[in-house]
Design a protein around this motif. Sequence first.
Motif, PDB file in Angstrom:
ATOM      1  N   GLU A 112      -2.751   2.321  -3.830  1.00 38.40           N
ATOM      2  CA  GLU A 112      -2.636   1.154  -4.703  1.00 38.40           C
ATOM      3  C   GLU A 112      -1.615   1.386  -5.810  1.00 38.40           C
ATOM      4  OE1 GLU A 112      -6.225  -1.468  -5.235  1.00 38.40           O
ATOM      5  OE2 GLU A 112      -7.197   0.483  -5.201  1.00 38.40           O
ATOM      6  N   VAL A 113      -0.703   0.426  -5.953  1.00 42.65           N
ATOM      7  CA  VAL A 113       0.285   0.498  -7.043  1.00 42.65           C
ATOM      8  C   VAL A 113       0.330  -0.848  -7.772  1.00 42.65           C
ATOM      9  CG1 VAL A 113       1.846   2.239  -6.063  1.00 42.65           C
ATOM     10  CG2 VAL A 113       2.131  -0.154  -5.408  1.00 42.65           C
ATOM     11  N   ASP A 114       0.866  -0.804  -8.996  1.00 46.01           N
ATOM     12  CA  ASP A 114       1.041  -2.039  -9.765  1.00 46.01           C
ATOM     13  C   ASP A 114       2.498  -2.490  -9.590  1.00 46.01           C
ATOM     14  OD1 ASP A 114       1.487  -3.987 -11.625  1.00 46.01           O
ATOM     15  OD2 ASP A 114       0.335  -3.013 -13.219  1.00 46.01           O
ATOM     16  N   PRO A 115       2.726  -3.559  -8.802  1.00 48.27           N
ATOM     17  CA  PRO A 115       4.110  -3.945  -8.497  1.00 48.27           C
ATOM     18  C   PRO A 115       4.829  -4.542  -9.704  1.00 48.27           C
ATOM     19  CG  PRO A 115       2.614  -5.590  -7.636  1.00 48.27           C
ATOM     20  CD  PRO A 115       1.754  -4.512  -8.222  1.00 48.27           C
ATOM     21  N   TYR A 116       4.076  -4.879 -10.738  1.00 53.59           N
ATOM     22  CA  TYR A 116       4.739  -5.451 -11.928  1.00 53.59           C
ATOM     23  C   TYR A 116       5.208  -4.338 -12.864  1.00 53.59           C
ATOM     24  CZ  TYR A 116       2.622  -9.439  -9.806  1.00 53.59           C
ATOM     25  OH  TYR A 116       2.261 -10.380  -8.877  1.00 53.59           O
ATOM     26  N   PHE A 155       1.817   1.186   0.600  1.00 54.36           N
ATOM     27  CA  PHE A 155       1.828   0.847  -0.825  1.00 54.36           C
ATOM     28  C   PHE A 155       1.347  -0.600  -0.953  1.00 54.36           C
ATOM     29  CE2 PHE A 155       4.409   4.123  -3.130  1.00 54.36           C
ATOM     30  CZ  PHE A 155       4.599   4.979  -2.060  1.00 54.36           C
ATOM     31  N   GLY A 156       0.243  -0.793  -1.644  1.00 50.93           N
ATOM     32  CA  GLY A 156      -0.318  -2.132  -1.733  1.00 50.93           C
ATOM     33  C   GLY A 156      -0.908  -2.439  -3.084  1.00 50.93           C
ATOM     34  N   SER A 157      -1.263  -3.712  -3.259  1.00 50.96           N
ATOM     35  CA  SER A 157      -1.936  -4.159  -4.478  1.00 50.96           C
ATOM     36  C   SER A 157      -3.065  -5.083  -4.071  1.00 50.96           C
ATOM     37  CB  SER A 157      -0.976  -4.915  -5.387  1.00 50.96           C
ATOM     38  OG  SER A 157       0.162  -4.134  -5.621  1.00 50.96           O
TER      39      SER A 157
END
Length: 294
Positions: A63-67, A37-39
């Motif tokens: 890809e993920v949006d950590p916010y 899981f990365g950005s």
Amino acid sequence: MPENTKQDKGRAYHTKCTGAALSTVARQDKDEDITLFGSCFCPFVQRVWIAFEYLGVPYKAYEVDPYKKPQELLEVSPKGLVPGLRFNNYNPPRALNESTVILEYLEDLASGTTRRSLLPPTTNPYARALVKLQSDHVNRNLVPAFYRFLQAQDTEVQITAGKELHQAIETLVGLLERAEREIIGGGGISGDGERQALSKGLGLWIEGGDLGWTDVMVAPWLYRARLVLKHYRGFELPQGDKFTAWLDRLFTHLAVVATCSTDDLYLDSYERYAFNRPNTSQVANAINSGRGLP
Ligand SMILES: N[C@@H](CCC(=O)N[C@@H](CS)C(=O)NCC(=O)O)C(=O)O
């Protein structure tokens, strides 16, 4: 006309890789035992990503949006921070977070599978310890100094923070030189083969060396210092032939190149930090309140 970097243009962070990193995401899109899981903008992710690429451990890039903190991210990383790993072969799936812990895991995993390593061999504990001294300095001093400088708004504070970052980089160089001197500089080396064997894990600092632990730990911030801090703060990295040659080797290494997006992605994504916008991130909040990084 040069861009005015004194004014916040309200640019948003990116959520998708660009350039070489985008090609790598596309290549790594098949299901594997491990999902990363990365950005795209995140330096903590990049260090783990470089290690996956270098060590040859199979993974799926995700890809993920950590916010936004999607539930699936919270399931692998309790604070919703990237990077996170999900181990898909377990039910319920297992997971790991924290870039430094993940790096240790990948190093251990690779030692029994792909047989690649970022560290000096276990037969040389002192060399390994010197490398860990370097990465300890990176994590406790250099990384926080990067954010303090980028988030500082007052000119005087910026000048001080810039000097502190410069000093943190110089201290790292001192530690790299020490490892070189103590491990391979002592004389009595019979030839290139022996020199190469001894320099294993000491990283690209050594001419003719290969990617090492400290390279991976620090490369994402040096990359952003050269680009983002130069743009927003006029920062100049230390000069000197040896330092410059190291950076060249680092930034042209295949595993580093494969995880880099295009410059605009970083400049856009870090504008929030450069103007210290409220609620930028957990890292930014920690810096603003003088706490340790999350
Ligand atoms: N200590 C963590 C830090 C990771 C981290 O701060 N990641 C940032 C992106 S660069 C994040 O996920 N931020 C989300 C947030 O601030 O809520 C690590 O080393 O993995």
